[in-house]
Design an enzyme around this catalytic site. Structure first.
Site, short mmCIF file in Angstrom:
data_model
loop_
_atom_site.label_atom_id
_atom_site.label_comp_id
_atom_site.label_asym_id
_atom_site.label_seq_id
_atom_site.Cartn_x
_atom_site.Cartn_y
_atom_site.Cartn_z
N ASP A 69 64.45 75.91 31.45
CA ASP A 69 65.21 74.92 30.66
C ASP A 69 65.26 73.64 31.48
O ASP A 69 64.56 73.50 32.48
CB ASP A 69 66.60 75.46 30.31
CG ASP A 69 67.55 75.50 31.50
OD1 ASP A 69 67.08 75.39 32.67
OD2 ASP A 69 68.76 75.64 31.29
N GLU A 81 73.76 81.40 24.58
CA GLU A 81 72.54 80.64 24.83
C GLU A 81 72.25 79.65 23.70
O GLU A 81 71.83 78.53 23.94
CB GLU A 81 71.36 81.59 25.02
CG GLU A 81 71.41 82.40 26.30
CD GLU A 81 71.36 81.54 27.55
OE1 GLU A 81 70.88 80.39 27.48
OE2 GLU A 81 71.80 82.02 28.61
N TYR A 120 62.40 80.57 25.92
CA TYR A 120 63.53 80.48 26.84
C TYR A 120 64.65 81.45 26.44
O TYR A 120 65.15 82.23 27.26
CB TYR A 120 64.10 79.05 26.88
CG TYR A 120 65.48 79.03 27.46
CD1 TYR A 120 65.68 79.10 28.83
CD2 TYR A 120 66.61 79.02 26.63
CE1 TYR A 120 66.95 79.15 29.37
CE2 TYR A 120 67.89 79.07 27.16
CZ TYR A 120 68.05 79.13 28.54
OH TYR A 120 69.31 79.20 29.06
#
Length: 363
Positions: free
Chosen positions: A140, A39, A122
């Site tokens: 996102d 990520e 996020y």
């Protein structure tokens, strides 16, 4: 959002994802550390750019403890080429915090994740949902675009993001929250693309307000065009005994690597040579010019062969040009090297005299 609307979106989207999802390494596991790394790497970067770095990074730092023990320079060296080195620094600090506060185990609680360096809403949601199966929402760029079209949401940027979070919180509730979050992102990456979305291949097109109205191009609202700022820099290419001089970038420096060729701003109407002289370099021949853009700043770099002022210390590094890719350097420095080194090789291959029997010499 009504429950029947949520069900109408979730079920077909999950079916589509299981049939069409790309086979990506971080999707073959539930290791929270490996998912965390993916990520962070994927922020402001494409999947294609991340793939070669991901495997190499995990091979070097296979778990939280190994990353926490590593030096910053070692971590940044493995990150070289991905750019945005602040992400790598925060990832290392986050690993150290996990070792210190959580005994080396990445926490599954969203709030605990958000206390770690570099982890925002996020990233916490992605780790919690994908690795731990918790109904944690994510938003996102891909998610914003999908939701903007699906629900005809007005606005752009932060205003649009604020409208998306409540929708994400509602839709993620249900079976397989991690798969659902990835499904929305995958839809945005493969089908609901910024330009020319493929609505015929979309599993939720019949529920999409923008598609049904033929207004896909209107959502999300276009962001205001950013003003590009132009800056001129004089870059010093300094060689000694086959090695090139790099300097450690200061926190407020122009280029965004850890080690870079020395560069100074060109002020007013001065030349690159004058700017380097002002910085105590002895300029020589002009070598090349390159351009490099970072966010909203476009740098025009005039590269000059030079001699460096006397000095030693931890902020200087002499390195063989062939090893530039093994340390953390900016994209600008790599561009400069790719432009200068062929010139050097070409000059080295030229014969030293005009006679046919003369042998080549290296400069």
């Amino acid at each position: 959002m009504r429950s029947e609307t949520a069900r109408a979106v979730r079920a077909p989207l999950l079916r589509w994802y299981r049939k069409n999802a790309r086979d990506l390494p971080w999707r073959r596991m539930r290791d929270p550390y490996a998912i965390w790394v993916s990520e962070v790497m994927l922020q402001q970067t494409t999947v294609g750019a991340v793939l070669p770095y991901y495997a190499r990074f995990l091979e070097r730092f296979p778990d939280v403890a190994s990353l926490a023990r590593a030096s910053e320079d070692d971590v940044l060296a493995q990150w070289t080429g991905l750019g945005y080195y602040r992400r790598a620094r925060a990832l290392r600090l986050g690993a150290a915090a996990v070792v210190l506060r959580h005994g080396g185990r990445v926490p599954g609680d969203v709030e605990a994740l958000r206390t770690l360096p570099g982890i925002g809403r996020y990233t916490a949601g992605a780790i919690a949902s994908v690795a731990f199966g918790l109904p944690a929402p994510i938003v996102d760029g891909n998610v914003k675009r999908v939701f903007a079209r699906l629900f005809a949401l007005p606005g752009e940027g932060a205003a649009l993001e604020r409208r998306c979070w409540p929708i994400a919180e509602t839709l993620v509730r249900g079976l397989h929250p991690g798969d659902f979050n990835q499904a929305v992102m995958e839809l945005g990456a493969l089908v609901c693309t910024p330009k020319a979305p493929n609505c015929l291949a979309c599993p939720v097109a019949s529920h999409c307000a923008a598609s049904c109205a033929g207004r896909q191009a209107e959502f999300p609202a276009p962001a205001p065009r950013k003003t590009i700022r132009n800056r001129r820099l004089a870059a010093a290419w300094v060689e000694r005994r086959g090695r090139v001089l790099l300097v450690r970038r200061s926190a407020g420096g122009s280029l965004r690597g850890t080690w870079d060729v020395p560069a100074v701003a060109i002020e007013g109407k001065e030349t690159a040579a004058t700017a380097l002289t002002r910085a105590s370099f002895a300029p020589g021949k002009a070598l090349t010019r390159v351009t490099h853009t970072i966010l909203t700043t476009r740098f025009a770099l005039e590269v000059v062969a030079a001699k460096a002022p006397a000095g030693r210390g931890r902020d200087r590094l002499w390195i063989e040009p062939s090893k530039l890719g093994e340390i953390a350097t900016s994209g600008a420095t790599m561009k400069i090297a790719r432009a200068v080194l062929p010139q050097k090789r070409s000059q080295a291959d030229k014969p030293s005299g005009s006679s046919a029997g003369s042998s080549p010499r290296k400069l």
